[in-house]
Design a protein around this motif. Sequence first.
Motif, mmCIF file in Angstrom:
data_model
loop_
_atom_site.group_PDB
_atom_site.id
_atom_site.type_symbol
_atom_site.label_atom_id
_atom_site.label_comp_id
_atom_site.label_asym_id
_atom_site.label_seq_id
_atom_site.Cartn_x
_atom_site.Cartn_y
_atom_site.Cartn_z
ATOM 1 N N UNK A 7 0.841 -1.192 0.000
ATOM 2 C CA UNK A 7 0.000 0.000 0.000
ATOM 3 C C UNK A 7 0.877 1.243 0.000
ATOM 4 N N UNK A 8 0.398 2.315 -0.653
ATOM 5 C CA UNK A 8 1.186 3.527 -0.717
ATOM 6 C C UNK A 8 1.404 4.139 0.665
ATOM 7 N N UNK A 9 2.507 4.842 0.815
ATOM 8 C CA UNK A 9 2.838 5.482 2.078
ATOM 9 C C UNK A 9 3.252 6.919 1.815
ATOM 10 N N UNK A 10 2.999 7.801 2.799
ATOM 11 C CA UNK A 10 3.444 9.175 2.670
ATOM 12 C C UNK A 10 4.946 9.300 2.939
ATOM 13 N N UNK A 11 5.547 8.221 3.462
ATOM 14 C CA UNK A 11 6.983 8.220 3.709
ATOM 15 C C UNK A 11 7.716 7.645 2.494
ATOM 16 N N UNK A 12 8.934 8.080 2.284
ATOM 17 C CA UNK A 12 9.707 7.679 1.111
ATOM 18 C C UNK A 12 10.322 6.301 1.311
ATOM 19 N N UNK A 72 3.190 -9.092 7.008
ATOM 20 C CA UNK A 72 1.753 -9.226 6.805
ATOM 21 C C UNK A 72 1.057 -7.872 6.869
ATOM 22 N N UNK A 73 1.536 -7.010 7.782
ATOM 23 C CA UNK A 73 0.957 -5.665 7.963
ATOM 24 C C UNK A 73 2.077 -4.626 7.931
ATOM 25 N N UNK A 74 2.584 -4.286 6.738
ATOM 26 C CA UNK A 74 3.748 -3.385 6.625
ATOM 27 C C UNK A 74 3.392 -1.914 6.834
ATOM 28 N N UNK A 75 3.126 -1.557 8.090
ATOM 29 C CA UNK A 75 2.785 -0.186 8.431
ATOM 30 C C UNK A 75 3.631 0.281 9.609
ATOM 31 N N UNK A 212 16.642 -4.611 20.178
ATOM 32 C CA UNK A 212 16.984 -3.608 19.174
ATOM 33 C C UNK A 212 16.411 -3.983 17.824
ATOM 34 N N UNK A 213 16.286 -5.292 17.579
ATOM 35 C CA UNK A 213 15.753 -5.728 16.277
ATOM 36 C C UNK A 213 14.319 -5.256 16.075
ATOM 37 N N UNK A 214 13.569 -5.089 17.179
ATOM 38 C CA UNK A 214 12.166 -4.704 17.070
ATOM 39 C C UNK A 214 11.980 -3.293 16.519
ATOM 40 N N UNK A 215 13.019 -2.455 16.613
ATOM 41 C CA UNK A 215 12.890 -1.084 16.107
ATOM 42 C C UNK A 215 12.681 -1.055 14.598
ATOM 43 N N UNK A 216 13.139 -2.095 13.910
ATOM 44 C CA UNK A 216 13.042 -2.125 12.456
ATOM 45 C C UNK A 216 11.600 -2.157 11.975
ATOM 46 N N UNK A 217 10.671 -2.645 12.819
ATOM 47 C CA UNK A 217 9.263 -2.699 12.415
ATOM 48 C C UNK A 217 8.694 -1.310 12.170
ATOM 49 N N UNK A 218 9.297 -0.309 12.788
ATOM 50 C CA UNK A 218 8.737 1.035 12.712
ATOM 51 C C UNK A 218 9.270 1.860 11.545
ATOM 52 N N UNK A 311 0.083 8.294 15.859
ATOM 53 C CA UNK A 311 -0.726 9.470 15.537
ATOM 54 C C UNK A 311 -1.612 9.192 14.322
ATOM 55 N N UNK A 312 -1.065 8.476 13.341
ATOM 56 C CA UNK A 312 -1.842 8.109 12.165
ATOM 57 C C UNK A 312 -3.025 7.211 12.545
ATOM 58 N N UNK A 313 -2.842 6.396 13.593
ATOM 59 C CA UNK A 313 -3.905 5.517 14.075
ATOM 60 C C UNK A 313 -4.901 6.240 14.970
ATOM 61 N N UNK A 314 -4.599 7.481 15.349
ATOM 62 C CA UNK A 314 -5.461 8.215 16.259
ATOM 63 C C UNK A 314 -5.236 7.895 17.714
ATOM 64 N N UNK A 315 -4.107 7.232 18.031
ATOM 65 C CA UNK A 315 -3.795 6.897 19.415
ATOM 66 C C UNK A 315 -3.039 8.012 20.127
ATOM 67 N N UNK A 316 -2.417 8.888 19.374
ATOM 68 C CA UNK A 316 -1.715 10.050 19.905
ATOM 69 C C UNK A 316 -2.174 11.278 19.121
ATOM 70 N N UNK A 317 -1.934 12.480 19.635
ATOM 71 C CA UNK A 317 -2.377 13.697 18.936
ATOM 72 C C UNK A 317 -1.940 13.734 17.483
ATOM 73 N N UNK A 318 -2.810 14.229 16.624
ATOM 74 C CA UNK A 318 -2.552 14.233 15.183
ATOM 75 C C UNK A 318 -1.347 15.074 14.794
ATOM 76 N N UNK A 319 -0.966 16.035 15.651
ATOM 77 C CA UNK A 319 0.194 16.873 15.345
ATOM 78 C C UNK A 319 1.461 16.047 15.166
ATOM 79 N N UNK A 320 1.543 14.902 15.854
ATOM 80 C CA UNK A 320 2.723 14.045 15.743
ATOM 81 C C UNK A 320 2.835 13.397 14.367
#
Length: 441
Positions: A7-12, A72-75, A212-218, A311-320
Motif C-alpha cells: 500500500x502507498x505510504x506518505x513516507x519515502x 503481513x501488515x507493513x505499516x 533492538x531488532x524490534x525497532x526495524x518494524x517502525x 498518531x496516524x492511528x489516532x492513538x496520539x495527537x494528530x500533530x505528531x
Amino acid sequence: MTKETEAPSRLRRAISGPMLFAFILGDVLGAGIYALMGVLSEQVGGMLWAPLLLALLLALLTAGSYAELVTKYPRAGGAAVFAERAFRSRIVSFLVGFSMLAAGVVSAAGLAIAFAGDYLQTFIPVPPILAAMVFLVVIAALNARGIRESMGANLVMTAIELSGLVIVIAVVGFFVAGGGGDASRIMEAPDGTGTGFAVLGGAIIAYYSFVGFETSANVIEEVKDPSKSYPKALFAALLTAGAVYVLVGLASAVALPADELQQSSGPLLAVVEATGIGVPSWLFSLIALVAVANGALLTMIMASRLAYGMAEQGLLPSALGRVLPRRKTPWVAIVTTTIVAMLLTLIGDLATLAETVVLLLLFVFLSANVSVLVLRRDRVEHDHFRVWTFVPVLGIASCILLLTQQRGIVWLFGAGLLVVGLGLYALAQWARRRGGVSHDQ
C-alpha cells in the motif's frame, strides 16, 4: 493467494535490503557488549559463550513472530498495529505502542548518559548532563534530515563498532596462536552454582544485548519490497550479531580469568591489553562512543516513527503525524521524543533506565507473540513470511520467564511510565471528541 504491491505510504521508500540489515545489526550490537563480559562473568565464570547463545535463541523466537507480522501488515507503528488488529481494543493497542515508545525514549536517554560519561571524558572534560543534551540535539538533527542520510551514517557507525569487536577476536586469536591464554576456562562455571541456573541467569543479562531488532518494524513503510527483504535482513542481522557475541565471549574467557574480567569497567579493553598486542587504549573509547551514538540514532529513528504511526492511528495527537514537506520526515514526533529523552537524562541512573527498557520490551514482545497466533485467521492479499506455530508459543514462554527476573524498583518505574501514558491517551481522546463536537457544530 494473490500478490499485490505494498500500500502507498506518505513516507519515502528509501531503505534497501542491505541498508535494513545494517540498521538492525547496528541497533542490536549497540554499546552493551563493550561492558557486558564483566557482568556476565559473575554469573557464569568462563562460560561466557553459553548465555549469549541462549539469549540469541530466545531473541530469535520473538524475531520469528515479528517477521510474520511486519510482512503481513507493513505499516509504521509496529507492535501497536499488530495489537489493535489482534485484540480489537484501542487501549490495548495504545499500551503496547506506548510501551515500545517509552522503551525507545528511555533507551535513548540511557545512551546519552553513557555517551557523556567516561568515554567522552577521555577526550574532552565537559559536564555530563550538558554533553548528553547536546548529543540528543545532534541526533535529532540527523534524524530530521532524512532516513537515507540517517541510514548512511548508520552504515559507517555500524562498521566501526563491529570493527572493535573483530579486533578483540583477532588479537586473542594471535595471542592463542603464540601460546598464550587458557582455553580450558571456557567450560569453567562459578563455584557453588549449578551450570544450568548459572547459564539461565546469564542469559537474562545477555538478552539485553539482543534487543533492538524490534525497532526495524517502525521503519517498514520506508523499506523497499518489505515482504522479501525484511525476514532476510532480520534473521541475518541477529545471527551475525550472535556469532560475533559468542566469539567475543570465547575470546574474553581465553584471554582473562573471570575474576579479572569482573574487576574491569572496560572488560574488552582489558582483554586486548592482556594479549600484549599494541592497540591504543584511546581507540576503544572512540569505538565505544561510536557504538553508543549509533544505538541512540537508530533508537530515536524508531521512537519518532512509532509516534508518527500511532498518531496516524489516532492513538496520539494528530500533530505528531506532521512531516517536513521536502524531507518527508516526521518533525513534530522527532522534536517531542527528543525533549522527553533530554528530561529523562536528568534521572542519571543508567542501570535503572536500561532494566526498564528490557521490562517494557518484554511486554511488547509478549503481545507480538500472542498476536501472531490470534491473527492466523486473518488473511491478506499479498505474500508474506509465515513462522512455524511452535515459535510464538515458545516466545510467549520465554517472555514470561524473563519477566519474573525483574527487580521491584524497575517494575515501579515501568508502571509509572505507563500511568503517564494512560493520562496522555485520555487527554488525546478527550481532545478528539471535543474537536469532533466542535466540528459538527
